[in-house]
Design a protein around this motif. Sequence first.
Motif, mmCIF file in Angstrom:
data_model
loop_
_atom_site.group_PDB
_atom_site.id
_atom_site.type_symbol
_atom_site.label_atom_id
_atom_site.label_comp_id
_atom_site.label_asym_id
_atom_site.label_seq_id
_atom_site.Cartn_x
_atom_site.Cartn_y
_atom_site.Cartn_z
ATOM 1 N N ASN A 132 11.018 0.110 -1.845
ATOM 2 C CA ASN A 132 10.985 1.350 -0.991
ATOM 3 C C ASN A 132 10.823 2.610 -1.908
ATOM 4 O O ASN A 132 11.031 3.807 -1.321
ATOM 5 N N ARG A 133 10.836 2.391 -3.066
ATOM 6 C CA ARG A 133 11.324 3.602 -4.081
ATOM 7 C C ARG A 133 10.295 3.738 -5.060
ATOM 8 O O ARG A 133 10.429 4.659 -5.794
ATOM 9 N N ALA A 134 9.056 3.125 -5.136
ATOM 10 C CA ALA A 134 8.056 3.413 -6.150
ATOM 11 C C ALA A 134 6.743 3.260 -5.535
ATOM 12 O O ALA A 134 6.316 2.293 -4.703
ATOM 13 N N LEU A 135 5.968 4.307 -5.606
ATOM 14 C CA LEU A 135 4.352 4.363 -5.102
ATOM 15 C C LEU A 135 3.617 5.443 -6.047
ATOM 16 O O LEU A 135 4.271 6.533 -6.170
ATOM 17 N N ALA A 136 2.478 5.017 -6.118
ATOM 18 C CA ALA A 136 1.706 5.771 -6.677
ATOM 19 C C ALA A 136 0.518 5.663 -6.323
ATOM 20 O O ALA A 136 0.047 4.439 -5.586
ATOM 21 N N VAL A 137 -0.663 6.668 -6.277
ATOM 22 C CA VAL A 137 -2.063 6.581 -5.614
ATOM 23 C C VAL A 137 -2.893 7.225 -6.656
ATOM 24 O O VAL A 137 -2.621 8.573 -7.019
ATOM 25 N N VAL A 155 -13.032 5.419 -4.522
ATOM 26 C CA VAL A 155 -12.078 4.416 -4.036
ATOM 27 C C VAL A 155 -10.702 4.668 -4.431
ATOM 28 O O VAL A 155 -10.385 5.209 -5.191
ATOM 29 N N LYS A 156 -9.779 4.358 -3.494
ATOM 30 C CA LYS A 156 -8.368 4.893 -3.405
ATOM 31 C C LYS A 156 -7.720 3.839 -3.804
ATOM 32 O O LYS A 156 -7.745 2.393 -3.161
ATOM 33 N N TYR A 157 -6.822 3.860 -4.810
ATOM 34 C CA TYR A 157 -6.052 2.648 -5.393
ATOM 35 C C TYR A 157 -4.564 2.917 -4.878
ATOM 36 O O TYR A 157 -4.166 4.156 -5.536
ATOM 37 N N VAL A 158 -3.755 2.230 -4.505
ATOM 38 C CA VAL A 158 -2.445 2.131 -4.338
ATOM 39 C C VAL A 158 -1.542 1.305 -5.194
ATOM 40 O O VAL A 158 -1.791 0.134 -5.064
ATOM 41 N N VAL A 178 5.593 -1.632 -6.386
ATOM 42 C CA VAL A 178 6.422 -2.626 -7.148
ATOM 43 C C VAL A 178 7.167 -3.657 -6.215
ATOM 44 O O VAL A 178 7.706 -3.409 -5.160
ATOM 45 N N VAL A 179 6.806 -4.928 -6.657
ATOM 46 C CA VAL A 179 7.284 -6.242 -5.991
ATOM 47 C C VAL A 179 8.028 -6.964 -6.792
ATOM 48 O O VAL A 179 7.290 -7.551 -7.742
ATOM 49 N N ASN A 180 9.480 -7.126 -6.584
ATOM 50 C CA ASN A 180 10.142 -7.958 -7.334
ATOM 51 C C ASN A 180 9.876 -7.625 -8.882
ATOM 52 O O ASN A 180 9.870 -8.657 -9.664
ATOM 53 N N GLY A 181 9.878 -6.583 -9.414
ATOM 54 C CA GLY A 181 9.761 -6.130 -10.730
ATOM 55 C C GLY A 181 8.374 -6.290 -11.297
ATOM 56 O O GLY A 181 8.190 -5.822 -12.442
ATOM 57 N N MET A 182 7.417 -6.259 -10.163
ATOM 58 C CA MET A 182 5.982 -6.669 -10.890
ATOM 59 C C MET A 182 5.117 -5.381 -10.255
ATOM 60 O O MET A 182 5.211 -5.261 -8.962
ATOM 61 N N VAL A 183 4.493 -4.492 -10.854
ATOM 62 C CA VAL A 183 3.539 -3.723 -10.194
ATOM 63 C C VAL A 183 2.257 -4.401 -9.592
ATOM 64 O O VAL A 183 1.517 -5.378 -10.437
ATOM 65 N N HIS A 184 2.032 -3.909 -8.468
ATOM 66 C CA HIS A 184 0.780 -4.489 -7.713
ATOM 67 C C HIS A 184 -0.118 -3.202 -7.276
ATOM 68 O O HIS A 184 0.139 -2.354 -7.370
ATOM 69 N N GLU A 185 -1.160 -3.765 -7.398
ATOM 70 C CA GLU A 185 -2.361 -2.812 -7.110
ATOM 71 C C GLU A 185 -3.198 -3.217 -5.837
ATOM 72 O O GLU A 185 -3.786 -4.511 -5.482
ATOM 73 N N ALA A 186 -3.589 -2.204 -4.790
ATOM 74 C CA ALA A 186 -4.036 -2.605 -3.661
ATOM 75 C C ALA A 186 -5.332 -1.459 -3.533
ATOM 76 O O ALA A 186 -4.925 -0.288 -3.967
ATOM 77 N N HIS A 187 -6.175 -1.526 -2.799
ATOM 78 C CA HIS A 187 -7.449 -0.685 -2.765
ATOM 79 C C HIS A 187 -8.285 -0.497 -1.559
ATOM 80 O O HIS A 187 -8.374 -1.607 -1.198
ATOM 81 N N SER A 188 -8.809 0.476 -1.086
ATOM 82 C CA SER A 188 -9.341 0.616 0.098
ATOM 83 C C SER A 188 -10.740 -0.166 0.187
ATOM 84 O O SER A 188 -11.283 -0.528 1.115
#
Length: 417
Positions: A316-321, A327-330, A333-343
Amino acid sequence: MRSLTQRYVQSAVDEIHSFSNTRISVGGVASPTGGLGEIFVRAAVSSDFCGSAPLNGNATYDAWDGCGHQRGTPRVEGGTLVLRTSAYQNKSEAFRGELSAHELGHVLGLQHHDGAYAGAYQLMHSGLASAYSAGQAFKAGDRNGLRYLARNTTTPPSTGATQVREASSLAGWTALGVGGASGPVVASRTASVNLDGNKIIYSVSGGRVFEAASSTGWNNLWTGIEGVSSNAIAALTLNGVKYVYTVKDGVVHEAHSANGWRNISTGIVGVGNDALAVTVLNGVKYIYTISNGNVFEAHSANGWRNQGTGINGVSNRALAVITLNGVKYVYTVVNGMVHEAHSANGWRNLGTGISGVSADALAAIASSGAKVVYTAAGGTIWEAGSAAGWRNLSTGVPGNQVSAIPIGSGGKVVYTN
């Protein structure tokens, strides 16, 4: 003439009451004799007032230049506004009203400011250059200064705010403290933008938002935005206007430089107080928030209607875009790992391989056609780029929070605290 003078002064007082928690009593009006056309202010102030303010003369607090020369708490204990009768004679209603409000501004601690603010001259211009109308004498910058003085404080309350540092890839990531005439920039969180080569930091400290820019020597000025979460701030620029986003009581607010930083609700409600990210694509502003581990998107073209992206289970405390090639990239952090999702992939959240990072800090930029992510681990800022297969490398820059901007040709700058 006394009753006329008092009416104009009272009108200015009523206006101040409408936008500030200052409470002013008008005790009466005198018509002194003496030189013709003289207008001056007599202000009694506390001994620790900013700068020098003799009893016979103008108070010297300059709300426009910050508080670098302050030595304690500015507080106007009382003041006398003296307007020579001759100054009012044969003058227009607008001039009389503007003159009264202008000199009242001096009594309350404002000094002259002859430059434009938010694209307009202010009431405190030495030449009385503002467009006066009753009830709207004080302009955006005048109001910011009066709100600041009304709080009777020179430094924000401490809420874990720490010194902000700047480090650039073009200077070997050497970290230097950021500060100017108003002192060091301190923050619990920062957001940063690059506007035509001018580096700008927005910081939250004690629930208030401050702006510091490289073009003004990092003089840290309060925007007038207050009462917001100390853990969520985001900023962007669009058509030369600077926009700042904050969270107040679970509601996202927007303020911008063209409206005098008036902080207005977007209507996006029920969001977490600890993460916020924004971007621009094709002239549309996008806001991303997190609520109970779920990422939501709202944008200016749909009236800020907040919709789930389907990204869930994140900190709940880490977010970037960022946006890149339409393309939008979001990033989350999930369990100490950075994840990437995009439109373009339906917001499918995939691990980047970046691991062992703090769940409290995340920043991303697009640089030279590549995606670059900054994280914190062990009190140090780390950098990983898509062009290098997300290999995570230490920058050596100390910090537990980070924001970032691209500069020049392939240059990258981080702000940490």
